[in-house]
Design a protein around this motif. Structure first.
Motif, mmCIF file in Angstrom:
data_model
loop_
_atom_site.group_PDB
_atom_site.id
_atom_site.type_symbol
_atom_site.label_atom_id
_atom_site.label_comp_id
_atom_site.label_asym_id
_atom_site.label_seq_id
_atom_site.Cartn_x
_atom_site.Cartn_y
_atom_site.Cartn_z
ATOM 1 N N ARG A 33 0.836 -1.190 0.000
ATOM 2 C CA ARG A 33 0.000 0.000 0.000
ATOM 3 C C ARG A 33 0.879 1.251 0.000
ATOM 4 N NH1 ARG A 33 -5.348 -0.268 1.390
ATOM 5 N NH2 ARG A 33 -5.281 1.891 0.662
ATOM 6 N N PRO A 34 1.429 1.613 -1.146
ATOM 7 C CA PRO A 34 2.282 2.808 -1.193
ATOM 8 C C PRO A 34 1.537 4.083 -0.818
ATOM 9 C CG PRO A 34 1.805 1.975 -3.407
ATOM 10 C CD PRO A 34 1.345 0.944 -2.452
ATOM 11 N N ASP A 35 0.220 4.136 -1.043
ATOM 12 C CA ASP A 35 -0.538 5.328 -0.676
ATOM 13 C C ASP A 35 -0.511 5.553 0.833
ATOM 14 O OD1 ASP A 35 -1.989 2.973 -0.378
ATOM 15 O OD2 ASP A 35 -3.931 3.933 -0.757
ATOM 16 N N LEU A 36 -0.688 4.466 1.605
ATOM 17 C CA LEU A 36 -0.654 4.602 3.065
ATOM 18 C C LEU A 36 0.760 4.887 3.565
ATOM 19 C CD1 LEU A 36 -3.122 1.778 4.177
ATOM 20 C CD2 LEU A 36 -3.566 4.219 3.816
ATOM 21 N N LEU A 37 1.755 4.353 2.876
ATOM 22 C CA LEU A 37 3.140 4.658 3.249
ATOM 23 C C LEU A 37 3.414 6.150 3.098
ATOM 24 C CD1 LEU A 37 6.064 3.959 3.966
ATOM 25 C CD2 LEU A 37 6.443 3.431 1.543
ATOM 26 N N ASP A 70 1.955 -7.090 6.062
ATOM 27 C CA ASP A 70 1.739 -5.836 5.332
ATOM 28 C C ASP A 70 2.067 -4.636 6.205
ATOM 29 O OD1 ASP A 70 1.001 -7.138 3.053
ATOM 30 O OD2 ASP A 70 -1.158 -6.863 3.330
ATOM 31 N N LEU A 71 1.599 -4.624 7.441
ATOM 32 C CA LEU A 71 1.905 -3.512 8.336
ATOM 33 C C LEU A 71 3.389 -3.506 8.691
ATOM 34 C CD1 LEU A 71 0.970 -1.110 9.984
ATOM 35 C CD2 LEU A 71 0.373 -2.667 11.851
ATOM 36 N N LEU A 72 3.980 -4.693 8.852
ATOM 37 C CA LEU A 72 5.417 -4.762 9.126
ATOM 38 C C LEU A 72 6.208 -4.116 7.992
ATOM 39 C CD1 LEU A 72 7.819 -5.833 10.815
ATOM 40 C CD2 LEU A 72 7.648 -7.947 9.486
ATOM 41 N N ASP A 73 5.848 -4.426 6.751
ATOM 42 C CA ASP A 73 6.552 -3.836 5.609
ATOM 43 C C ASP A 73 6.381 -2.319 5.578
ATOM 44 O OD1 ASP A 73 7.394 -6.321 4.809
ATOM 45 O OD2 ASP A 73 5.773 -6.622 3.362
ATOM 46 N N LEU A 74 5.182 -1.842 5.877
ATOM 47 C CA LEU A 74 4.956 -0.392 5.916
ATOM 48 C C LEU A 74 5.802 0.263 7.002
ATOM 49 C CD1 LEU A 74 1.073 -0.240 5.454
ATOM 50 C CD2 LEU A 74 2.784 0.647 3.862
ATOM 51 N N LEU A 75 5.820 -0.336 8.189
ATOM 52 C CA LEU A 75 6.623 0.217 9.281
ATOM 53 C C LEU A 75 8.107 0.185 8.954
ATOM 54 C CD1 LEU A 75 4.766 -1.245 12.390
ATOM 55 C CD2 LEU A 75 5.009 1.177 11.803
ATOM 56 N N ALA A 76 8.565 -0.900 8.315
ATOM 57 C CA ALA A 76 9.984 -0.995 7.956
ATOM 58 C C ALA A 76 10.364 0.102 6.968
ATOM 59 C CB ALA A 76 10.282 -2.369 7.370
ATOM 60 N N ARG A 124 13.495 -11.198 11.523
ATOM 61 C CA ARG A 124 13.092 -12.136 12.576
ATOM 62 C C ARG A 124 11.583 -12.032 12.851
ATOM 63 N NH1 ARG A 124 17.407 -14.342 15.267
ATOM 64 N NH2 ARG A 124 16.159 -14.779 17.129
ATOM 65 N N VAL A 125 11.060 -10.801 12.793
ATOM 66 C CA VAL A 125 9.616 -10.636 13.015
ATOM 67 C C VAL A 125 8.831 -11.254 11.859
ATOM 68 C CG1 VAL A 125 7.746 -8.950 13.245
ATOM 69 C CG2 VAL A 125 9.914 -8.584 14.439
ATOM 70 N N ARG A 126 9.311 -11.073 10.633
ATOM 71 C CA ARG A 126 8.612 -11.655 9.482
ATOM 72 C C ARG A 126 8.578 -13.189 9.606
ATOM 73 N NH1 ARG A 126 10.803 -9.003 5.769
ATOM 74 N NH2 ARG A 126 9.032 -7.661 5.246
ATOM 75 N N ALA A 127 9.683 -13.763 10.041
ATOM 76 C CA ALA A 127 9.709 -15.213 10.225
ATOM 77 C C ALA A 127 8.718 -15.645 11.296
ATOM 78 C CB ALA A 127 11.118 -15.667 10.589
#
Length: 806
Positions: free
Chosen positions: A477-481, A559-565, A594-597
């Motif tokens: 979600r690049p818009d939310l990023l 998805d939220l992890l990727d946005l936060l990263a 590690r969180v993604r895993a």
């Protein structure tokens, strides 16, 4: 005006007022004529000072025909500061004995302790200097009659200005190059922590340049908001000189408060437009500008510098356009062409303007202002001033909720790349941003203390959007990023947790923009949690399964992890090199992996076994040491003071410890200490010498305390205004350990002192994470043992606090 130290006659009432403002009584010049001393701050005080200096200098000039005394610089512009210098030119018609006339003026000035820049020239010589040197020419256009032959002075002044206009093509081309080089050297006054009020971009020198461009009759001169900004910066410089007791053009941190207090006192006697900081008691307890005069001062400097900087850029663009091309001077313009950029938006003469059809009154288009700014950002072209004026006067705020076309145009604006910074700044100068985001006014020009952030809050938010746009393809979600990047610090300046306050604001903004309720919730979580990854990565043991598990529970989706990263990296990169160090970014990357895993498998990663390098060291004689530029490993018999000895030795060698792990080795009484390190500055120490000293430190043969004390004597400690250290306990944040977090002012050898205190309190440190940004440290210690007792925790905390404060 600078005066010599020492005694003098009793002060007059006017001199007493000057002394109260930080001025010294001036000594007497030759012949018993005392240079004037005029106190106060503001345009009236500077004008009175110029009148007094004019009268004093007129008394010094002998009555000789064909000679005129001219002032340039600050006195020429009647902008005299109490501790300024004098720039004077003695103009003559070739008369004999002019040197004696000059000596009669110069020597009393020198005797008075005033810095003097002087010249003696004939009229042709003066004009020749102006034609050959653009810096001299820029100064000469401010030449003003002081004493002597008024007719000669006026003729010279007129001739200098005629020459300036005739030589405009060559002079302005060279002046533009000089200005650009000065900006590169001194940076931007609005964003430098201790910017140069005179030379930085947006400073007083740019005001002089604007006047020079105007005198070439190419653009209007400084007026309105630009003139007011220029006068306020002069007031700041005047107060800074008074509080520093000398000429100083950088508002250093320790003088911010005293300068703000002086300006607040002086502001009561100034017109509202000339006041730099608010006057009177605050009535709005949420307005940081009124609660903290120091912040208000820096915010006003930033705003005034941005006003002058934008006006200067606009003036140079006008010069380029009027002289013929976008990149050079002196070329005649050909046929006007218009190139479409977006619906209702075109390029003309290197600027973004409105298409004729967009001006039709029946065509109400709430997305038009956003499309104009977005077109400028994507193309790298400026928006024409008249276009911005028309948009500000004719276009209302978008309806609520925003129509899809408005929202899509805004997202395209945010994703436009590096050009967003200048385009957003232009829109903000004309009030458009606040129309789209009313909350923007609360963070505009809000300073950020410390060296971590290189920009004010509002500029940092825009820069974060630019950095986030580069990672937009890595998230779903690049818009939310992009929206999260724009709003992640919107809650600052309110005296509360800015993440929580910002989340509420972000949700309100998202709803106003017409986002779906689920997207509004994600945007709020993104803002609320935007510090989760960097704080956890730098303050927690990443090898502990509890760490990854806690973050996975907080984010609950990849998805939220990727946005936060992506937001964490963009935020750090926009903040500056301290926040975006390779070490910090690598830690964030490790944590995210590690969180993604954990999210994918539902299980936390197992702790890693000892590194092969550690096992190799343990196989040989102890203590054993191995080091690289980024890691030091020490294996030694287990002793309570081992971490203190190692960290103290590293600090003595000017190495910063970023993290430390203390782990017993399976089937052995040996303990391994692994420290991620980096040099305080420059290059690291000789590896062989470092290894030898580490072995000595472990054996108790290295004088750690003495070496650190010697280092600390060469550096100032944090002042009395620093907050006292604080200890916070975290239960359930580790496997088989309790977490003690120390928040304190950083100092040389802080980890050594705290580790020694913990060892003295019989608290075994399993690992430590050291997070230092600027002058603040947040050090986290994983303690193994029994810490359920309140008395036990209190004793350990007392020892740690004493070590941090001592």
């Amino acid at each position: 005006m600078r005066s010599e130290p020492g005694g003098g006659p009793a002060l007059s009432p006017g001199q007493e007022r000057g002394a109260a403002a930080g001025e010294r009584p001036a000594p007497r010049g030759a012949g018993g004529i005392a240079p004037p001393l005029v106190g106060g701050i503001g345009p009236a005080a500077r004008s009175d000072r110029a009148d007094a200096l004019d009268a004093w200098l007129a008394r010094l000039l002998p009555a000789v025909p064909g000679v005129a005394l001219l002032a340039v610089g600050g006195l020429g512009r009647r902008e005299c500061l109490a501790r300024g210098d004098l720039d004077l030119i003695l103009v003559h018609g070739g008369e004999q004995g002019v040197a004696r006339v000059a000596d009669a003026v110069w020597y009393p000035i020198w005797d008075a302790g005033i810095d003097l820049d002087h010249a003696v020239r004939t009229v042709p010589e003066m004009l020749a200097v102006g034609r050959a040197d653009v810096k001299a020419a820029l100064g000469l256009i401010d030449a003003r009659y002081v004493a002597g032959d008024r007719g000669m002075a006026e003729r010279v002044r007129a001739a200098v200005r005629v020459d300036w206009r005739r030589q405009a093509a060559a002079h302005l081309a060279e002046l533009h190059e000089i200005t650009a080089a000065r900006w590169d050297r001194f940076g931007e006054l609005a964003f430098e922590p201790e910017g140069d009020l005179k030379e930085a971009r947006g400073g007083l020198r740019d005001g002089v340049v604007l006047r020079g461009i105007a005198l070439a009759q190419l653009v209007p001169g400084p007026r309105g908001a630009v003139g007011e900004a220029y006068r306020r910066l002069l007031n700041v410089r005047e107060a800074l000189h008074a509080r520093a007791g000398r000429r100083l053009d950088r508002l250093v941190a320790e003088l911010t408060g005293p300068v703000a207090e002086l300006l607040a006192d002086a502001g009561a006697g100034l017109p509202p437009a000339d006041r730099v900081v608010p006057v009177g008691r605050p009535t709005d307890v949420t307005d940081w500008r009124r609660l903290d005069p120091g912040l208000a001062l820096r915010a006003q400097i930033a705003d005034d510098a941005r006003t002058i900087s934008y006006a200067t850029q606009d003036a140079w663009r006008s010069v380029r356009r009027l002289r013929g091309t976008r990149t050079s001077f002196g070329v005649r313009r050909g046929r006007v062409s218009r190139r479409p950029l977006d619906d209702g938006v075109v390029e003309q003469d290197g600027e973004v303007v409105l298409a004729r059809a967009a001006l039709a009154p029946e065509r109400a288009d709430p997305a038009l202002p956003i499309r104009v700014v977005a077109a400028a950002a994507r193309s790298g072209l400026p928006v024409a001033g008249p276009t911005l004026e028309w948009l500000a006067a004719s276009c209302a705020a978008p309806p609520v909720p925003w129509p899809p076309a408005v929202r899509e145009a805004f997202l395209r604006l945010l994703g436009s790349g590096p050009g967003l910074v200048e385009a957003w700044e232009a829109a903000d100068r004309y009030g458009l941003i606040e129309r789209w985001l009313p909350e923007w006014s609360a963070v505009r020009n809000l300073p950020q203390p410390g060296p971590v952030h290189r920009h004010t809050v509002d500029r940092h938010l825009v820069q974060t959007v630019v950095c986030a746009a580069e990672a937009s393809r890595a998230v779903s979600r690049p818009d939310l990023l992009l929206l999260g990047a724009l709003l992640h610090d919107i809650g600052k300046g309110r005296g509360v947790d800015h993440s929580a306050a910002g989340a509420a604001i972000a949700e309100r903004v998202g709803a106003r923009m017409g986002l779906e309720p689920g997207d509004v919730a994600v945007l709020g979580r993104l803002v609320r949690r935007h510090l989760l990854l960097p704080d956890t990565a730098t303050r927690r043991d990443l090898a502990d399964p509890v760490t990854a598990g806690a973050v996975a529970e907080a984010v609950d989706t990849t998805d939220l992890l990727d946005l936060l990263a992506a937001l964490s990296v963009a935020d750090a990169t926009a903040a500056g090199p301290l926040a975006a160090s390779r070490w910090r970014l690598e830690l964030i990357g490790t944590l995210v992996g590690r969180v993604r895993a954990t999210l994918r498998t539902g299980e936390s990663p197992s702790p890693s076994p000892p590194a092969p390098e550690v096992l190799a060291l343990a196989a040989g004689p102890l203590p054993a040491v191995a080091s690289t530029d980024e890691m030091v490993r020490v294996v030694a018999p287990g002793e309570p003071g081992l971490l203190a000895a190692v960290s103290g030795c590293l600090a003595a060698h000017r190495l910063t410890v970023r993290s430390a792990d203390v782990s017993p080795l399976p089937g052995s009484s040996a303990v391994a200490v692994e420290c991620a390190i980096g040099p305080d500055f420059g290059t690291g120490p000789d590896p062989a010498r470092l290894a030898a000293d580490l072995r000595r430190a472990v054996r108790g043969e290295f004088p750690v305390a003495e070496r650190l004390a010697a280092r600390e004597r060469g550096y100032p400690r944090a002042g009395s205004g620093a907050a006292p250290p604080r200890v916070v306990w975290h239960d359930g944040a580790a496997t088989g350990a309790v977490v003690l977090e120390l928040r304190a002012a950083d100092r040389i050898g802080l980890l050594y002192r705290v580790a020694r205190a913990l060892a003295g309190a019989d608290a075994w440190v399993r690992s430590a994470r050291i997070s230092t940004l600027g002058a603040s440290a947040v050090d986290t210690f994983y303690l193994v043992g029994e810490f359920t007792s309140a008395a036990r925790r209190a004793a350990v905390a007392e020892a740690v606090l004493a070590a941090a404060a001592g």
